[in-house]
Design a protein around this motif. Structure first.
Motif, PDB file in Angstrom:
ATOM      1  N   TRP A 270      -0.789 -10.890   9.146  1.00 28.07           N
ATOM      2  CA  TRP A 270      -0.387  -9.524   9.455  1.00 28.07           C
ATOM      3  C   TRP A 270      -0.674  -9.219  10.915  1.00 28.07           C
ATOM      4  N   SER A 271      -0.131  -8.106  11.373  1.00 19.99           N
ATOM      5  CA  SER A 271      -0.391  -7.659  12.739  1.00 19.99           C
ATOM      6  C   SER A 271      -1.071  -6.295  12.707  1.00 19.99           C
ATOM      7  N   ILE A 272      -1.805  -5.997  13.774  1.00 17.43           N
ATOM      8  CA  ILE A 272      -2.480  -4.703  13.913  1.00 17.43           C
ATOM      9  C   ILE A 272      -2.273  -4.196  15.339  1.00 17.43           C
ATOM     10  N   ILE A 273      -1.919  -2.935  15.448  1.00 14.98           N
ATOM     11  CA  ILE A 273      -1.863  -2.256  16.739  1.00 14.98           C
ATOM     12  C   ILE A 273      -2.947  -1.193  16.748  1.00 14.98           C
ATOM     13  N   ASN A 274      -3.918  -1.344  17.652  1.00 12.23           N
ATOM     14  CA  ASN A 274      -4.985  -0.348  17.800  1.00 12.23           C
ATOM     15  C   ASN A 274      -4.791   0.394  19.115  1.00 12.23           C
ATOM     16  N   PRO A 275      -4.237   1.607  19.076  1.00 12.51           N
ATOM     17  CA  PRO A 275      -4.175   2.423  20.291  1.00 12.51           C
ATOM     18  C   PRO A 275      -5.584   2.849  20.713  1.00 12.51           C
ATOM     19  N   PRO A 276      -5.745   3.414  21.898  1.00 13.19           N
ATOM     20  CA  PRO A 276      -7.068   3.887  22.326  1.00 13.19           C
ATOM     21  C   PRO A 276      -7.703   4.796  21.277  1.00 13.19           C
ATOM     22  N   GLY A 277      -9.004   4.610  21.080  1.00 11.40           N
ATOM     23  CA  GLY A 277      -9.755   5.384  20.097  1.00 11.40           C
ATOM     24  C   GLY A 277      -9.840   4.737  18.736  1.00 11.40           C
ATOM     25  N   ASN A 278      -9.182   3.601  18.555  1.00  8.94           N
ATOM     26  CA  ASN A 278      -9.144   2.936  17.250  1.00  8.94           C
ATOM     27  C   ASN A 278      -9.900   1.611  17.255  1.00  8.94           C
ATOM     28  N   GLY A 279     -10.457   1.284  16.075  1.00  9.14           N
ATOM     29  CA  GLY A 279     -11.143   0.013  15.874  1.00  9.14           C
ATOM     30  C   GLY A 279     -10.905  -0.459  14.455  1.00  9.14           C
ATOM     31  N   ASN A 280     -11.749  -1.365  13.998  1.00 14.27           N
ATOM     32  CA  ASN A 280     -11.685  -1.852  12.614  1.00 14.27           C
ATOM     33  C   ASN A 280     -13.077  -1.833  12.016  1.00 14.27           C
ATOM     34  N   ARG A 281     -13.184  -1.268  10.819  1.00 15.15           N
ATOM     35  CA  ARG A 281     -14.476  -1.180  10.145  1.00 15.15           C
ATOM     36  C   ARG A 281     -14.977  -2.567   9.761  1.00 15.15           C
ATOM     37  N   MET A 282     -16.274  -2.683   9.624  1.00 18.45           N
ATOM     38  CA  MET A 282     -16.886  -3.946   9.215  1.00 18.45           C
ATOM     39  C   MET A 282     -16.356  -4.357   7.850  1.00 18.45           C
ATOM     40  N   HIS A 283     -15.960  -5.631   7.695  1.00 15.23           N
ATOM     41  CA  HIS A 283     -15.356  -6.069   6.442  1.00 15.23           C
ATOM     42  C   HIS A 283     -15.396  -7.592   6.345  1.00 15.23           C
ATOM     43  N   VAL A 284     -15.018  -8.100   5.169  1.00 16.90           N
ATOM     44  CA  VAL A 284     -14.825  -9.532   4.938  1.00 16.90           C
ATOM     45  C   VAL A 284     -13.419  -9.716   4.370  1.00 16.90           C
ATOM     46  N   HIS A 285     -13.011 -10.985   4.185  1.00 15.69           N
ATOM     47  CA  HIS A 285     -11.679 -11.290   3.669  1.00 15.69           C
ATOM     48  C   HIS A 285     -11.818 -12.084   2.366  1.00 15.69           C
ATOM     49  N   PRO A 286     -11.881 -11.416   1.219  1.00 20.57           N
ATOM     50  CA  PRO A 286     -12.035 -12.136  -0.057  1.00 20.57           C
ATOM     51  C   PRO A 286     -10.832 -13.034  -0.356  1.00 20.57           C
TER      52      PRO A 286
ATOM     53  N   ALA B 111     -11.339  -3.395  28.012  1.00 13.74           N
ATOM     54  CA  ALA B 111     -12.104  -2.467  27.170  1.00 13.74           C
ATOM     55  C   ALA B 111     -11.361  -2.095  25.892  1.00 13.74           C
ATOM     56  N   SER B 112     -10.545  -3.021  25.369  1.00 10.91           N
ATOM     57  CA  SER B 112      -9.749  -2.698  24.179  1.00 10.91           C
ATOM     58  C   SER B 112     -10.480  -2.984  22.867  1.00 10.91           C
ATOM     59  N   GLY B 113     -11.726  -3.460  22.942  1.00 18.99           N
ATOM     60  CA  GLY B 113     -12.522  -3.612  21.727  1.00 18.99           C
ATOM     61  C   GLY B 113     -12.907  -5.039  21.400  1.00 18.99           C
ATOM     62  N   ASP B 114     -14.209  -5.342  21.499  1.00 19.56           N
ATOM     63  CA  ASP B 114     -14.718  -6.662  21.108  1.00 19.56           C
ATOM     64  C   ASP B 114     -14.716  -6.797  19.591  1.00 19.56           C
ATOM     65  N   ILE B 115     -14.588  -8.040  19.116  1.00 15.87           N
ATOM     66  CA  ILE B 115     -14.856  -8.319  17.715  1.00 15.87           C
ATOM     67  C   ILE B 115     -16.333  -8.672  17.586  1.00 15.87           C
TER      68      ILE B 115
ATOM     69  N   HIS C 109     -17.392  -8.814   9.833  1.00 19.94           N
ATOM     70  CA  HIS C 109     -16.950  -8.597  11.201  1.00 19.94           C
ATOM     71  C   HIS C 109     -16.253  -7.244  11.311  1.00 19.94           C
ATOM     72  N   GLY C 110     -16.267  -6.691  12.497  1.00 23.72           N
ATOM     73  CA  GLY C 110     -15.583  -5.440  12.785  1.00 23.72           C
ATOM     74  C   GLY C 110     -15.141  -5.446  14.233  1.00 23.72           C
ATOM     75  N   VAL C 111     -14.388  -4.444  14.621  1.00 26.16           N
ATOM     76  CA  VAL C 111     -13.852  -4.367  15.977  1.00 26.16           C
ATOM     77  C   VAL C 111     -14.244  -3.032  16.598  1.00 26.16           C
ATOM     78  N   ASP C 112     -14.794  -3.075  17.815  1.00 29.23           N
ATOM     79  CA  ASP C 112     -15.179  -1.857  18.529  1.00 29.23           C
ATOM     80  C   ASP C 112     -13.950  -0.996  18.827  1.00 29.23           C
ATOM     81  N   SER C 113     -14.175   0.265  19.054  1.00 31.71           N
ATOM     82  CA  SER C 113     -13.092   1.184  19.404  1.00 31.71           C
ATOM     83  C   SER C 113     -12.434   0.762  20.715  1.00 31.71           C
ATOM     84  N   ASN C 114     -11.124   0.915  20.746  1.00 30.65           N
ATOM     85  CA  ASN C 114     -10.358   0.637  21.953  1.00 30.65           C
ATOM     86  C   ASN C 114     -10.609   1.752  22.967  1.00 30.65           C
ATOM     87  N   MET C 115     -11.157   1.368  24.126  1.00 30.70           N
ATOM     88  CA  MET C 115     -11.446   2.345  25.172  1.00 30.70           C
ATOM     89  C   MET C 115     -10.577   2.112  26.404  1.00 30.70           C
TER      90      MET C 115
END
Length: 214
Positions: A102-118, A133-137, A185-191
């Motif tokens: 899949w693909s993900i587009i994170n505009p500024p202010g968005n990240g990904n919550r901590m999760h796993v992939h079952p 500054a678009s967000g570290d994993i 893992h999670g992704v920091d907010s896009n700044m």
């Protein structure tokens, strides 16, 4: 000072993260950018998983690997999967194959919550567009005991890598990471502050399982 003798150390149960940088990824990334934004135009709602959809993050369906439009990036993913299979001595009558993508587009202010992939052995991310500054994993230590009761370390001194409880990877366009699917893992907010959609963090993510060779 007495020397301590006959002391040995053995490290078990490593958490492996693989990194692969595509050679000359600009052309492929330009194609993927167009494909991904077209996907979003056709399906504006997308799906909601670890992404912050309420803030504008967009997550595609998980069947991109079934489209011939993504065959080039899929080929690179399977190439790395073959390397991992060989290096780790996986059964030769099976191969690592993408089962969801899949693909993900994170505009500024968005990240990904901590999760796993079952339901997968390996998971991964390919970075398509990564403004500054678009967000570290961030990967966190899966051993709960160390998160609950950490030892004290010498101040102002870097810990040995085996004693880290988290690690961050800066996103780099054209880079691919593979990691165990159970690893939180999670992704920091896009700044990012670039103009327009150039500020978006755009990635392709995937899950991998062993499948019987045909």
């Amino acid at each position: 000072m007495n020397e301590m003798v006959n002391i040995s150390r053995t490290d078990y149960f490593p958490t492996m993260v693989y990194q692969f940088d595509l050679p000359d990824p600009d052309g492929l990334n330009a194609q993927l950018i167009d494909l991904i934004y077209r996907e979003r135009e056709a399906d504006k709602l997308g799906v909601t998983k670890s992404n912050t959809a309420e803030l504008g993050s967009w997550h595609s369906n998980t069947n991109l690997h079934k489209s011939k439009d993504y065959s080039a990036i899929l080929s690179h993913i399977h190439e790395v999967g073959g390397h991992i299979s060989d290096e780790l001595g996986y059964a030769r009558d099976h191969e690592l194959s993408v089962t969801t993508m899949w693909s993900i587009i994170n505009p500024p202010g968005n990240g990904n919550r901590m999760h796993v992939h079952p339901g997968a052995i390996w998971s991964g991310v390919y970075y398509v567009q990564t403004p500054e500054a678009s967000g570290d994993i961030e990967f966190v230590d899966p051993r709960t005991a160390l998160l609950m009761n950490q030892p004290k370390y010498l101040p102002k001194r870097k810990r040995p890598r085996n004693c880290w409880t988290k690690v961050n990877y800066k996103p780099v366009a054209g880079r691919m990471l593979f990691f165990p699917s159970w690893l939180y893992h999670g992704v920091d907010s896009n700044m990012a502050t670039a103009p327009g959609r150039n500020a978006d963090r755009v990635i392709i993510s995937f899950n991998i399982n062993q499948v019987k060779k045909k």
